[in-house]
Each structure stands twice: as structure tokens, then as C-alpha cells.
Design an enzyme around this catalytic site. Structure first.
Site, PDB file in Angstrom:
ATOM      1  N   GLU A  39     -19.875  -4.087  10.811  1.00 17.56           N
ATOM      2  CA  GLU A  39     -20.744  -3.145  11.532  1.00 17.56           C
ATOM      3  C   GLU A  39     -21.863  -3.842  12.300  1.00 17.56           C
ATOM      4  OE1 GLU A  39     -18.686  -0.942   8.277  1.00 17.56           O
ATOM      5  OE2 GLU A  39     -19.843  -2.822   8.352  1.00 17.56           O
ATOM      6  N   LYS A  98       0.852  -1.186   0.000  1.00 18.48           N
ATOM      7  CA  LYS A  98       0.000   0.000   0.000  1.00 18.48           C
ATOM      8  C   LYS A  98       0.894   1.244   0.000  1.00 18.48           C
ATOM      9  CE  LYS A  98      -4.445   1.363   1.943  1.00 18.48           C
ATOM     10  NZ  LYS A  98      -5.472   1.092   2.964  1.00 18.48           N
ATOM     11  N   ARG A 116     -25.515  -0.558   7.421  1.00 21.40           N
ATOM     12  CA  ARG A 116     -25.263  -1.986   7.268  1.00 21.40           C
ATOM     13  C   ARG A 116     -25.652  -2.767   8.526  1.00 21.40           C
ATOM     14  NH1 ARG A 116     -19.618  -2.988   4.466  1.00 21.40           N
ATOM     15  NH2 ARG A 116     -20.820  -3.625   2.673  1.00 21.40           N
TER      16      ARG A 116
END
Length: 621
Positions: free
Chosen positions: A364, A281, A391
Site C-alpha cells: 500500500e 488453494k 498502512r
């Protein structure tokens, strides 16, 4: 743009390049992405890590006929470049410009809308089933990050993919990160996979050893033929193989030729194949490589200098600071986040109180239900972005509200969110949370009010409490006194019209009042503070006096605060007129000021709406 990138307008140009040119192109793309995000802001580290991956995909596949489905879309900038949006990427995140995620309204190459994580596998399986039902032959490729595999939706999809066994390619882009450092059993499993490069050597070694012992050749042949192939002893992909998905990897996610060859091999298989690639990354930009969290989503910056930590207070930082303060004062709290430690302002709390901090990964619904279990002994504070709280709706209802569990929900990014657009706006939470019985909803207009509401929610409540607050630092500067649930605050008294505003909308309401006052219109401004329970007494008293009501909220009209207030006043058989200023659509990206103005929620638009409705032609100089 660099020389090679200038000449690349699509896949047909990409496939002509030799290996050396491909790597030169990757470098030019990185420079271009850095330049664009430095100018406009955007998702930087994840895009820098996916450049070679995208090159390999575009060489192995033929989009848009072949479907490339990106999870989240944080890493889709190179995809946008190859799909005819090289120039328009310069308008990234600008109002009316290029979206930072995938959006089918922008390009046929964007098969589906992206923005939330863990969705690509379900979408790709659906696309593969549609292909087969229609007797078509295109390829389907889903790209998903290792962090996204902590999401329940992705795991449900893997189970279904293994059951249906549709021909499709899954690319697992493993960079050890989502936004924050990955956590959980799946993350640990993939870490083992990354470090299991001895797999191929072990497999060969075991087979050779078997062949050297008496009758060993027959044993080795038997092992090769059986379902429980020798790789099950040492393969890092056992979990995927056991689900019925062929596993290849892990391989270097920056080796273009290796990925291209592996993808082509996978696409020839008539079954679901997962290719596990390992990427860096932030690759190619030292600042982002060293601090990928900081360079995940960035505001405009100087690319020659390291981004410094912001010294300004935001609602998120105030929330994190207040959590630390409560813990220091002995409050029996625990804080839960679904992989948003840094963005939610909880880095310091996590460091100071690790035993009271739970990062549950991108999960979540689990975060909310876990909090319901935790509430048996402590007060859980669940930190969620508004758009991600969607969610967990069933968990809010079934596990928090039905049993009246004392849980505090800190809903960050509530209201308008500038840069990320339709999928990240926090405009639905008032409607979908205030409709749930037993749930209180507070909306602060300032940092100090946020602190007061959090303390009230922890110390004085015994039911689920939502404290919803905006991104950034715009706030009302005046003193509001103590906070009490169900009690509004009259900011300024007036006789001509009543303006009722929630949280982030209040600063614009106060400015609108000043504009009106200069035109001789005397407005009363009320900070509703507590959206549920509502202080209908204060609102009713004001509307009886003025006969005119304007409500302002950074949320949807249907099921919102304005409709609720108007309905309650109508039940009182009150004679009044009302204008509800709210939203009726998904809001795109742009600056905060641009969005306010476009949707007529800025001070001047509010004042103009009031003048047009009731005072047109009056009191004009």
C-alpha cells in the site's frame, strides 16, 4: 461433522491417528469448513488449502505453549477447530460469534490479533526474542503466504530475522495467490522455486561429476565445506540463504507426514529455518479449486452449485465502471491497486486498459508513493480499502500531500464493514485523512454521487482527493444535483433539529427524519457530501434556525466530522446544543443491520436519541 472429527478435541487426539486416519480427517475438516462458510460466509479457498498444513503443525508443535502465528488469519479455521473452537466455529462471522481471523480475546491459542497481511514474521521474531530474554524454551512458528511476501513489512522482517538469527520456524505457504493472482519479482522468484524440483538431482549430479574427474573428490569435499555450498548454484532458496535463513523445500503442502518430519527437523535447528511448502488453494472443493479468487471470501451460498457472479451493482462495481468510462472518454488516468483487482471492481478495467493498470502487489505504501511519481504525467487513481490505507499513512503525508500531487484515492470499504470485524472496519479514515493539509475528502451517499465525485476529483482538482465509499449497495435514492467540493445538500428542510450525515450514514438519517416527523418533530437533513472542505455556511444557517445539531458518521468520534463541525460552530460563538453520533471503539463482526443497531447508528436509534435529548415526553400520542 464426520466420525473422526467428532472425536478430535485437541492435539492430544490428533497425535493418536495413523496416516490413513489423518487424511480421512483432512477430508472431514474440509466438509465441515464448506458447511460452515456456506451457512455464514467466510474465507473458503485459503482455508481449504491449509488443512494438511495445520494438521502437520499441530503434530510437530505443542500449542499454546509453542506459538503458532498466522499471517492474516484467512487460513486459520482448522487451527480454530484444533484449539477448542470446533463447535463455536458454527457461529463464524455472526454478531457475538466466532471471528474469521485470530483474536487473543477468543483463545490463548491465538497469540496475536491477525487480519492484515505481512505481519506474522515481525510478530514471530518479537516472540522469539521475548522467549530468549526470559530464558524460556518454547518454539515459535510463523505461517506466511507467498502473496504476503510482496509486502514491505515482511521483507523488513526477513532482513531482521537473518540478522538476529533467532531460533524460529517460518512456513511459506505457497499457493500462487493472495486474493488476486500474485504479481512482482518475488512471485516470479517463488514460481521458479516451485518448478525447481531438479535441485536435489542437480546437486547430487554435480557432486558425482566432480568426484569422477582427477582430484575431483577433493574438490567436491571442498565445495561441501565452504559457505558457498554447491546448492547455491541451483537452489531455489538462495535468496533466503543469503539473508541468513536456512531454506528447506519446496515440498508438497498436502503431504502430512513429509511436512511433519520436515517441521520437526527444522525445529531442532538453533537458527531461523524457512520451510517452503506448495499448496492448492481451494483443495478438495472443485468450484474453489477452479476459481480461487471467487471463493476467497464468500457470502452464504449453496455448496452444491457454483457461485454465480453477482448481477447487483455495488459501490465497488460502480467505481470500476466509472474508471472504464473515463478511460473510454479519453481521460489521462492510470489506476493502481495493491493486489485487490477483483475486490475493488477493477477486473474489466485491467482487461481493457492493461497499459494503464498497475497491480503493485500487497504494497500500500508503495502504491501511494508510486502514484506520486506517476502524477508527473497522468492522473493516478489509487484504489485502497479503508483499513489497508492505514498502512500507507506516511506516504499520504510525505509523498502526496506535502507536494500537493494530483492523485485520486478511491477508498473502498469506508465506514462499517459487516463480516470481517475489528481489523477490517473502515472507521478511521475520516479522522486520519481529513487531518492532513492539502487533502480533500468526499463521501458519496449513492452510486450516482460516487460517479460525480470521481469525475470532479479527476477533472477539476489539482491536489490529493479522497473519495471514500462503503461496501455493498445501501444508498440514498433521491436526486442531489451536481456535486461541488465544499458544498453540502439540504435533503429536507425542517425547523426543530438539524441532522448532518455523511455518505453511508445518510440513508439512516433520512429514515430517522421520517420517524421523527410521525411524532411531530420537524428535522432538517443535510448531506455533507464534502467532509473536507466543509460547507459551514449551509450547516451554520440551519443550526441558527433550529439551535439543535445531530451529526451522524460511520467513523470514530475523535477527529471525526461531528467534532470538526461542532468546533467550527463554537468558533462562530453560536448558541447551540449538539449530539455527535459516532464510534468510540473497534467494531466487531456481524451483519450490517446488527452492527448499526448495536452502535445506535440505525434510523430508530437516531430518532430515539433525538427524542431523548430534546423532545422527551413531547408530541407523544
Amino acid at each position: 461433522m464426520g466420525k473422526l472429527l467428532d472425536e478430535i478435541n485437541g492435539r492430544e487426539d490428533l497425535v493418536k491417528l495413523n496416516t490413513e486416519q489423518l487424511y480421512s480427517l483432512a477430508g472431514e475438516i474440509r466438509e465441515y469448513i464448506i458447511d460452515v462458510t456456506a451457512e455464514n460466509g467466510g474465507h473458503l479457498a485459503s482455508n481449504l488449502g491449509a488443512v494438511e498444513l495445520t494438521i502437520a503443525l499441530y503434530r510437530a508443535l505443542r500449542p499454546p505453549k509453542d506459538k503458532i502465528i498466522w499471517d492474516v488469519g484467512h487460513q486459520s479455521y482448522t487451527h480454530k477447530i484444533f484449539s477448542g473452537r470446533k463447535e463455536s466455529l458454527k457461529s463464524l462471522r455472526r454478531f457475538g460469534g466466532e471471528c474469521g481471523f485470530c483474536d487473543p480475546s477468543e483463545s490463548e491459542f491465538d497469540t496475536y490479533t491477525s487480519g492484515h497481511t505481512s505481519t506474522s514474521l515481525s510478530l514471530a521474531l518479537g516472540a522469539a526474542c521475548a522467549r530468549d530474554l526470559n530464558g524460556e524454551r518454547y518454539n515459535v512458528a510463523a505461517i506466511i503466504g507467498d502473496g504476503a511476501l510482496t509486502g514491505g513489512l515482511a521483507r523488513e522482517a526477513l532482513d531482521n530475522i537473518g540478522h538476529l538469527k533467532k531460533r524460529m520456524l517460518i512456513v511459506l505457504n505457497d499457493n500462487e495467490m493472495s486474493i488476486s493472482k500474485n504479481v512482482g519479482a518475488m512471485s516470479n522468484y517463488l514460481m521458479h522455486a516451485r518448478t525447481s524440483s531438479q535441485y536435489a538431482r542437480s546437486k547430487t549430479g554435480i557432486e558425482r561429476t566432480l568426484e569422477r574427474i582427477p582430484n575431483g573428490k577433493n574438490i567436491a569435499d571442498f565445495v561441501r565445506r565452504t559457505k558457498e555450498h554447491v546448492k547455491y548454484l541451483v537452489s531455489p532458496g538462495v535468496i533466503f540463504e543469503e539473508l541468513g535463513i536456512t531454506y528447506l523445500g519446496p515440498i508438497d503442502g498436502h503431504d502430512i507426514r513429509l511436512m511433519e518430519d520436515t517441521f520437526r527437523r527444522a525445529l531442532r535447528m538453533d537458527e531461523p529455518v524457512l520451510v517452503h511448502i506448495v499448496t492448492k488453494k481451494g483443495k478438495g472443493y472443485s468450484f474453489a479449486e477452479n476459481e480461487p479468487q471467487k471463493y476467497h471470501g464468500v457470502a452464504p451460498f449453496n455448496k452444491e452449485k457454483k457461485i454465480e457472479d453477482s448481477c447487483r451493482e455495488t459501490y465497488s462495481s460502480v467505481f470500476g465502471d466509472e474508471m472504464c468510462r473515463m478511460a473510454e472518454n479519453g481521460e489521462n488516468i492510470a489506476v493502481i491497486t495493491p493486489a485487490m483487482t477483483l475486490g475493488s471492481g477493477l477486473k474489466e478495467f485491467a482487461q481493457k486498459y492493461p497499459e494503464r493498470f498497475y497491480d503493485v502487489g500487497i504494497a500500500e505504501a508503495h502504491a501511494v508513493t508510486f502514484a506520486a511519481g506517476l502524477s508527473a504525467g497522468v492522473v493516478p487513481v489509487v484504489s485502497l480499502y479503508s483499513s489497508f490505507a492505514q498502512r500507507a499513512y506516511d506516504s499520504f503525508v510525505h509523498d502526496a500531500a506535502v507536494g500537493k500531487r494530483h492523485i485520486v484515492f478511491a477508498i473502498d470499504r469506508a465506514g462499517l464493514v459487516p463480516g470481517d470485524g475489528k481489523t477490517h472496519q473502515g472507521t478511521l479514515d475520516i479522522a486520519f485523512l481529513s487531518s492532513i493539509p492539502n487533502v480533500s475528502v468526499f463521501s458519496p451517499c449513492s452510486f450516482e454521487e460516487l460517479r460525480k465525485m470521481l469525475r470532479c476529483a479527476v477533472q477539476k482538482s489539482d491536489n490529493p482527493v479522497v473519495v471514500r465509499y462503503p461496501k455493498g449497495c445501501a444508498q440514498y435514492e433521491g436526486d442531489l444535483g451536481e456535486f461541488e467540493p465544499g458544498k453540502a445538500a439540504v435533503i429536507k428542510k425542517g425547523r426543530d433539529v438539524t441532522i448532518v450525515a455523511e455518505g453511508a450514514a445518510l440513508p439512516e438519517a433520512v429514515k430517522a427524519e421520517k420517524i421523527l416527523y410521525e411524532k411531530g418533530i420537524d428535522a432538517e437533513v443535510i448531506n455533507v457530501r464534502s467532509i473536507k472542505p466543509l460547507d459551514m455556511g449551509t450547516v451554520s444557517e440551519s443550526v441558527k434556525k433550529t439551535g439543535k445539531l445531530v451529526t451522524i458518521e460511520q467513523g470514530v468520534r475523535r477527529g471525526g466530522m461531528g467534532e470538526e463541525i461542532a468546533a467550527r460552530l463554537a468558533e462562530e460563538k453560536m448558541n447551540f446544543e449538539v449530539v455527535v453520533l459516532a464510534l468510540d471503539e473497534f467494531v466487531p463482526h456481524g451483519t450490517y443491520e446488527e452492527i448499526l443497531k448495536a452502535y445506535k447508528l440505525d434510523a430508530q436509534s437516531v430518532a430515539d436519541a433525538i427524542k431523548k435529548e430534546w423532545f422527551y415526553g413531547e408530541n407523544e400520542a
